[in-house]
Write a protein that holds these residues in place. Structure first.
Motif, PDB file in Angstrom:
ATOM      1  N   GLU A 157       0.856  -1.273  -0.103  1.00  0.00           N
ATOM      2  CA  GLU A 157      -0.004   0.115  -0.022  1.00  0.00           C
ATOM      3  C   GLU A 157       0.855   1.260   0.100  1.00  0.00           C
ATOM      4  OE1 GLU A 157      -3.671   1.799   2.591  1.00  0.00           O
ATOM      5  OE2 GLU A 157      -2.470   0.261   3.437  1.00  0.00           O
ATOM      6  N   ASP A 158       2.003   1.282   0.844  1.00  0.00           N
ATOM      7  CA  ASP A 158       2.603   2.557   0.753  1.00  0.00           C
ATOM      8  C   ASP A 158       3.592   2.643  -0.294  1.00  0.00           C
ATOM      9  OD1 ASP A 158       2.019   3.224   3.278  1.00  0.00           O
ATOM     10  OD2 ASP A 158       3.699   2.237   4.698  1.00  0.00           O
ATOM     11  N   GLY A 159       3.863   1.476  -1.092  1.00  0.00           N
ATOM     12  CA  GLY A 159       4.834   1.539  -2.053  1.00  0.00           C
ATOM     13  C   GLY A 159       4.123   1.988  -3.342  1.00  0.00           C
ATOM     14  N   GLU A 160       2.748   1.623  -3.330  1.00  0.00           N
ATOM     15  CA  GLU A 160       1.823   2.026  -4.317  1.00  0.00           C
ATOM     16  C   GLU A 160       1.757   3.693  -4.459  1.00  0.00           C
ATOM     17  OE1 GLU A 160      -1.606  -0.025  -4.152  1.00  0.00           O
ATOM     18  OE2 GLU A 160      -0.902  -1.970  -5.228  1.00  0.00           O
TER      19      GLU A 160
ATOM     20  N   LEU B 141       3.732   5.816  -3.024  1.00  0.00           N
ATOM     21  CA  LEU B 141       5.280   6.224  -3.360  1.00  0.00           C
ATOM     22  C   LEU B 141       5.540   6.208  -4.711  1.00  0.00           C
ATOM     23  CD1 LEU B 141       7.404   4.666  -0.409  1.00  0.00           C
ATOM     24  CD2 LEU B 141       7.292   7.026  -0.844  1.00  0.00           C
ATOM     25  N   LEU B 142       5.103   5.418  -5.571  1.00  0.00           N
ATOM     26  CA  LEU B 142       5.344   5.136  -6.831  1.00  0.00           C
ATOM     27  C   LEU B 142       4.502   5.936  -7.841  1.00  0.00           C
ATOM     28  CD1 LEU B 142       7.550   2.990  -6.009  1.00  0.00           C
ATOM     29  CD2 LEU B 142       6.772   1.754  -7.765  1.00  0.00           C
ATOM     30  N   ARG B 143       3.223   6.557  -7.222  1.00  0.00           N
ATOM     31  CA  ARG B 143       2.427   7.083  -7.956  1.00  0.00           C
ATOM     32  C   ARG B 143       3.064   8.258  -8.953  1.00  0.00           C
ATOM     33  NH1 ARG B 143      -2.736   7.107  -7.048  1.00  0.00           N
ATOM     34  NH2 ARG B 143      -2.555   6.576  -4.788  1.00  0.00           N
ATOM     35  N   PRO B 144       3.942   9.020  -8.585  1.00  0.00           N
ATOM     36  CA  PRO B 144       4.299  10.054  -9.434  1.00  0.00           C
ATOM     37  C   PRO B 144       5.198   9.475 -10.534  1.00  0.00           C
ATOM     38  CG  PRO B 144       5.044  10.784  -7.095  1.00  0.00           C
ATOM     39  CD  PRO B 144       4.336   9.358  -7.118  1.00  0.00           C
ATOM     40  N   LEU B 145       5.990   8.394 -10.384  1.00  0.00           N
ATOM     41  CA  LEU B 145       6.695   7.808 -11.436  1.00  0.00           C
ATOM     42  C   LEU B 145       5.709   7.129 -12.312  1.00  0.00           C
ATOM     43  CD1 LEU B 145       9.674   5.829  -9.664  1.00  0.00           C
ATOM     44  CD2 LEU B 145       9.536   8.320 -10.579  1.00  0.00           C
ATOM     45  N   ARG B 146       4.684   6.373 -11.903  1.00  0.00           N
ATOM     46  CA  ARG B 146       3.563   5.817 -12.973  1.00  0.00           C
ATOM     47  C   ARG B 146       2.882   6.803 -13.640  1.00  0.00           C
ATOM     48  NH1 ARG B 146       2.570   1.362  -8.613  1.00  0.00           N
ATOM     49  NH2 ARG B 146       3.387  -0.576  -9.450  1.00  0.00           N
ATOM     50  N   GLU B 147       2.877   7.987 -13.253  1.00  0.00           N
ATOM     51  CA  GLU B 147       2.141   9.060 -14.016  1.00  0.00           C
ATOM     52  C   GLU B 147       3.014  10.083 -14.696  1.00  0.00           C
ATOM     53  OE1 GLU B 147       0.240  11.249 -10.979  1.00  0.00           O
ATOM     54  OE2 GLU B 147      -1.313   9.560 -10.555  1.00  0.00           O
ATOM     55  N   ALA B 148       4.336   9.666 -14.787  1.00  0.00           N
ATOM     56  CA  ALA B 148       5.464  10.324 -15.438  1.00  0.00           C
ATOM     57  C   ALA B 148       5.171  10.003 -16.972  1.00  0.00           C
ATOM     58  CB  ALA B 148       6.874  10.022 -15.222  1.00  0.00           C
ATOM     59  N   GLY B 149       4.563   9.064 -17.557  1.00  0.00           N
ATOM     60  CA  GLY B 149       4.669   8.761 -19.014  1.00  0.00           C
ATOM     61  C   GLY B 149       3.623   7.905 -19.047  1.00  0.00           C
ATOM     62  N   THR B 150       3.577   7.196 -20.502  1.00  0.00           N
ATOM     63  CA  THR B 150       2.560   5.824 -20.797  1.00  0.00           C
ATOM     64  C   THR B 150       3.634   4.685 -20.373  1.00  0.00           C
ATOM     65  OG1 THR B 150       1.455   7.332 -22.311  1.00  0.00           O
ATOM     66  CG2 THR B 150       1.412   5.072 -22.648  1.00  0.00           C
ATOM     67  N   LEU B 151       3.217   3.933 -19.782  1.00  0.00           N
ATOM     68  CA  LEU B 151       3.898   2.720 -19.333  1.00  0.00           C
ATOM     69  C   LEU B 151       3.821   1.656 -20.461  1.00  0.00           C
ATOM     70  CD1 LEU B 151       2.739   2.541 -15.629  1.00  0.00           C
ATOM     71  CD2 LEU B 151       5.241   2.463 -16.533  1.00  0.00           C
ATOM     72  N   LEU B 152       5.297   0.997 -20.764  1.00  0.00           N
ATOM     73  CA  LEU B 152       5.023  -0.194 -22.014  1.00  0.00           C
ATOM     74  C   LEU B 152       4.779  -1.242 -20.767  1.00  0.00           C
ATOM     75  CD1 LEU B 152       8.271   0.768 -23.808  1.00  0.00           C
ATOM     76  CD2 LEU B 152       5.822   1.270 -24.390  1.00  0.00           C
ATOM     77  N   ALA B 153       5.320  -1.510 -19.682  1.00  0.00           N
ATOM     78  CA  ALA B 153       5.158  -2.570 -18.739  1.00  0.00           C
ATOM     79  C   ALA B 153       5.432  -2.294 -17.345  1.00  0.00           C
ATOM     80  CB  ALA B 153       6.045  -3.683 -19.103  1.00  0.00           C
ATOM     81  N   ASP B 154       4.477  -2.757 -16.355  1.00  0.00           N
ATOM     82  CA  ASP B 154       5.021  -2.394 -14.934  1.00  0.00           C
ATOM     83  C   ASP B 154       4.707  -3.945 -14.274  1.00  0.00           C
ATOM     84  OD1 ASP B 154       4.351  -1.753 -12.166  1.00  0.00           O
ATOM     85  OD2 ASP B 154       2.775  -0.350 -12.778  1.00  0.00           O
ATOM     86  N   THR B 155       5.970  -4.078 -13.875  1.00  0.00           N
ATOM     87  CA  THR B 155       6.203  -5.217 -13.034  1.00  0.00           C
ATOM     88  C   THR B 155       6.399  -5.312 -11.663  1.00  0.00           C
ATOM     89  OG1 THR B 155       8.556  -5.377 -13.334  1.00  0.00           O
ATOM     90  CG2 THR B 155       7.353  -6.414 -15.244  1.00  0.00           C
ATOM     91  N   VAL B 156       6.124  -4.035 -11.057  1.00  0.00           N
ATOM     92  CA  VAL B 156       6.493  -3.923  -9.724  1.00  0.00           C
ATOM     93  C   VAL B 156       5.300  -4.236  -8.796  1.00  0.00           C
ATOM     94  CG1 VAL B 156       6.771  -1.941  -7.978  1.00  0.00           C
ATOM     95  CG2 VAL B 156       7.562  -1.549 -10.103  1.00  0.00           C
ATOM     96  N   ALA B 157       5.616  -5.156  -8.011  1.00  0.00           N
ATOM     97  CA  ALA B 157       4.417  -6.019  -7.274  1.00  0.00           C
ATOM     98  C   ALA B 157       5.051  -6.543  -5.889  1.00  0.00           C
ATOM     99  CB  ALA B 157       3.852  -7.004  -8.042  1.00  0.00           C
ATOM    100  N   GLU B 158       4.338  -7.299  -5.223  1.00  0.00           N
ATOM    101  CA  GLU B 158       4.875  -7.953  -4.048  1.00  0.00           C
ATOM    102  C   GLU B 158       5.647  -9.185  -4.719  1.00  0.00           C
ATOM    103  OE1 GLU B 158       4.442  -8.179  -0.177  1.00  0.00           O
ATOM    104  OE2 GLU B 158       4.203  -6.027  -0.807  1.00  0.00           O
ATOM    105  N   MET B 159       6.892  -9.356  -4.018  1.00  0.00           N
ATOM    106  CA  MET B 159       7.700 -10.620  -4.376  1.00  0.00           C
ATOM    107  C   MET B 159       8.459 -11.018  -3.127  1.00  0.00           C
ATOM    108  SD  MET B 159      10.977  -8.863  -6.181  1.00  0.00           S
ATOM    109  CE  MET B 159      10.437  -8.552  -7.644  1.00  0.00           C
ATOM    110  N   PRO B 160       8.758 -12.151  -3.436  1.00  0.00           N
ATOM    111  CA  PRO B 160       9.540 -12.731  -2.275  1.00  0.00           C
ATOM    112  C   PRO B 160      11.106 -12.506  -2.627  1.00  0.00           C
ATOM    113  CG  PRO B 160       9.043 -14.705  -3.785  1.00  0.00           C
ATOM    114  CD  PRO B 160       8.265 -13.361  -4.293  1.00  0.00           C
TER     115      PRO B 160
END
Length: 458
Positions: free
Chosen positions: A282-285, A287-306
Motif C-alpha cells: 500500500e505504501d509502495g503504490e 510512493l510510486l504514483r508520481p513515477l507511474r504518472e510520468a509517462g505512458t507505461l510499456l510494462a509495470d512489473t512492480v508488485a509483491e515479491m519474495p
C-alpha cells in the motif's frame, strides 16, 4: 593478428610440487581444459596465465601462492569473471569456482561462503530462514569480489554496502599464510579488504551478517525512449523525497530484447526504473504514483515479491558477453546535468551503449558503518555504462562537471579500467591502503585486476 602470449617457463619441479600439493586441478597452456578453465562471464578480456590452479580448498590457494612467490610470478584470481580488468597474463591464476559452499546460521544471522560462491546460492539459502544478504543486482555475480569492492545492491539505502556487514575474512596473503582476519586480529587489513578488493591476498571464505528481509515491493517500470526526458526528470525529483526503505535506479536500455516488454523493437531505446521497497504494498503504490504518472507505461512489473526473486528487478543479462563497464560518482543531478545526460545518451544522441544507468545513493550508503572500511561514501548517484567492445566513452565525459572525482570500483571492467583503482578513493584513504598493501604484500604479488600499485611497483 592476435597477440601470441609469451608464457613463463614453469620449472618441472614447481609443476610437480603443485600437482602433488593441490587437491584440485593444475593446467598449463597446452593442457586440455586450460581454455575452458579461463572462461568468464565478461568476454571483453581473457586471461593468459602461465599456469592455472583450479582450487577446491584453502590449502590449494596456500600452495599456489607459496610456489608463485618462489617463482616471482604475479598471482591473480577468478571466480565468475564479471569484473575482469588487467588480464592475468604470464601469471599464476587461481580459479575458485569449485569452492562454492554456503552455510547460514539463522540464529546469529550470519552467512559463511567460500570463495567461488555466487549470490543466487546465498539468496536461496538465506530466504529459507526469512533472511537476505546485501547482494547485487545480478544473482550470478561472485559474492567475494562484489563484497570486497563495496557491494552496492537493492537494499543499499536501508542497510549500506555489503562490505559494511562483513564480520570475518579468511585470506591467504603473499607470505603464504592462511589468516582469519577480524577487526580484533588485524584491524588495518580488515579495514582495507572491505573496499580495496583483491590487492591484499586471495580470500578463501567470507562471513557476513544477513538482514531480516523476506519480501519486497519491487520490480520495474518501463517507458519508451521517446519519454526519456520526462521520466528521468520525474525520477530525479522523486529521489529527493523517498525514504531510506526505497532503493532505486533508472536505466536507458538499448538491448537486443526486453522480455518484460512484449513486442518492444530489438535495440530500440527504453527507460527502465528499478524499484526495491521494503515497506508495504500500500505504501509502495502511493510512493510510486508520481513515477507511474510520468509517462505512458510499456510494462509495470512492480508488485509483491519474495526476496528470493530479487534478480527479477534489474533483469541483468544471464549469458556471457563482452562489454566495457565504466562509471563516475555524481555529487548531484540537477537540470543541467540531466540535459547533458540526455544529449549524450538520450533518444536523439546516437549513443549505442546497451545500458546507461543512474543509481540513487544516500541513506545508509552515505553514513559510516559500525566498523570503518575503505568504501567511499561521497556522492548522490552513480552513473555507469555498459559499452560494446571497442566503444569509447561518450557518456561519462560530458557529465564530468558533476562528478565528485571518484569512481565506484565494482562498476569497472575492461583493460582500459585497470589503472582506475586510485580514482575510487580519496587521498587519505588511498594513502592508508598503500600502507597496508606494502606491509602485507611488499613485492606487489597481487598486482592484477584493479591494482593499487602498477606492475613493477613495490
Amino acid at each position: 593478428m592476435a597477440r601470441q602470449p609469451q608464457y613463463s617457463v614453469i620449472p618441472d619441479s614447481a609443476v610437480d610440487r603443485l600437482v602433488s600439493e593441490v587437491k584440485g586441478e593444475v593446467f598449463l597452456p597446452d593442457d586440455p581444459g586450460y581454455e575452458a578453465e579461463l572462461d568468464g562471464f565478461n568476454r571483453i578480456g581473457r586471461h593468459r596465465p602461465a599456469i592455472v590452479v583450479g582450487a577446491v580448498a584453502a590449502e590449494d590457494v596456500v600452495a599456489a601462492v607459496r610456489i608463485a612467490t618462489e617463482l616471482g610470478l604475479p598471482v591473480g584470481v577468478q571466480a565468475t569473471g564479471h569484473g575482469i580488468a588487467a588480464p592475468a597474463d604470464d601469471a599464476l591464476l587461481v580459479t575458485t569456482h569449485r569452492m562454492n559452499a554456503v552455510a547460514v546460521d539463522p540464529i546469529a544471522r550470519i552467512a559463511r561462503v567460500e570463495a567461488g560462491a555466487q549470490w543466487h546460492q546465498v539468496i536461496a539459502t538465506a530466504a529459507y530462514h526469512g533472511l537476505a544478504p546485501l547482494n547485487g543486482s545480478s544473482h550470478l555475480v561472485g559474492v567475494v569480489g562484489y563484497t570486497l569492492g563495496g557491494g552496492l545492491g537493492p537494499l543499499g539505502r536501508l542497510y549500506g554496502y555489503a562490505a559494511d556487514h562483513v564480520t570475518r575474512v579468511h585470506l591467504v596473503t603473499a607470505d603464504g599464510r592462511h589468516r582469519t582476519v577480524t577487526p580484533e586480529s588485524d584491524g588495518d587489513l580488515f579495514w582495507a579488504l572491505r573496499g580495496g578488493k583483491g590487492n591484499f591476498g586471495i580470500v578463501t571464505a567470507l562471513e557476513f551478517r544477513l538482514v531480516p528481509v523476506a519480501r519486497l515491493y519491487g520490480g520495474g517500470l518501463y517507458f519508451s525512449g521517446a519519454q526519456a526526458a520526462a521520466v528521468l526528470d520525474a525520477w530525479r525529483t522523486w529521489t529527493r523525497t523517498v525514504p531510506e526503505t526505497l532503493t532505486s535506479s533508472v536505466a536507458l536500455l538499448r538491448l537486443p530484447g526486453l522480455h518484460q516488454v512484449p513486442g518492444h523493437p530489438a535495440g530500440e531505446l527504453a527507460v527502465h526504473i528499478r524499484i526495491a521497497f521494503t515497506g508495504t504494498q500500500e505504501d509502495g503504490e502511493e510512493l510510486l504514483r508520481p513515477l507511474r504518472e510520468a509517462g505512458t507505461l510499456l510494462a509495470d512489473t512492480v508488485a509483491e515479491m519474495p526476496y528470493r526473486d530479487v534478480a527479477e528487478i534489474h533483469q541483468d543479462p544471464t549469458e556471457p558477453l563482452p562489454y566495457h563497464e565504466r562509471n563516475i560518482v555524481l555529487r548531484d543531478l540537477d537540470e543541467d546535468a540531466l540535459d547533458a545526460l540526455l544529449a549524450a545518451a538520450g533518444p536523439d544522441s546516437g549513443c549505442t551503449d546497451p545500458m546507461v544507468e543512474l543509481r540513487h545513493l544516500g541513506g545508509a550508503l552515505s553514513r559510516p558503518p559500525a566498523v570503518a572500511n575503505a568504501v567511499g561514501r561521497d556522492g548522490s548517484y552513480t552513473l555507469s555504462t555498459l559499452s560494446l567492445p571497442g566503444s569509447p566513452d561518450v557518456v561519462l565525459r560530458p557529465l564530468s562537471g558533476w562528478s565528485t572525482g571518484r569512481r565506484y570500483l565494482n562498476f569497472l571492467a575492461g583493460a582500459d579500467t585497470s589503472g582506475s583503482a586510485p580514482e575510487c578513493f580519496d587521498r587519505a584513504t588511498f594513502a592508508r591502503l598503500l600502507q597496508v598493501k606494502k606491509h602485507y604484500d611488499p613485492h606487489n604479488t597481487f598486482r592484477l585486476g584493479h591494482a593499487l600499485l602498477p606492475d613493477g611497483a613495490a
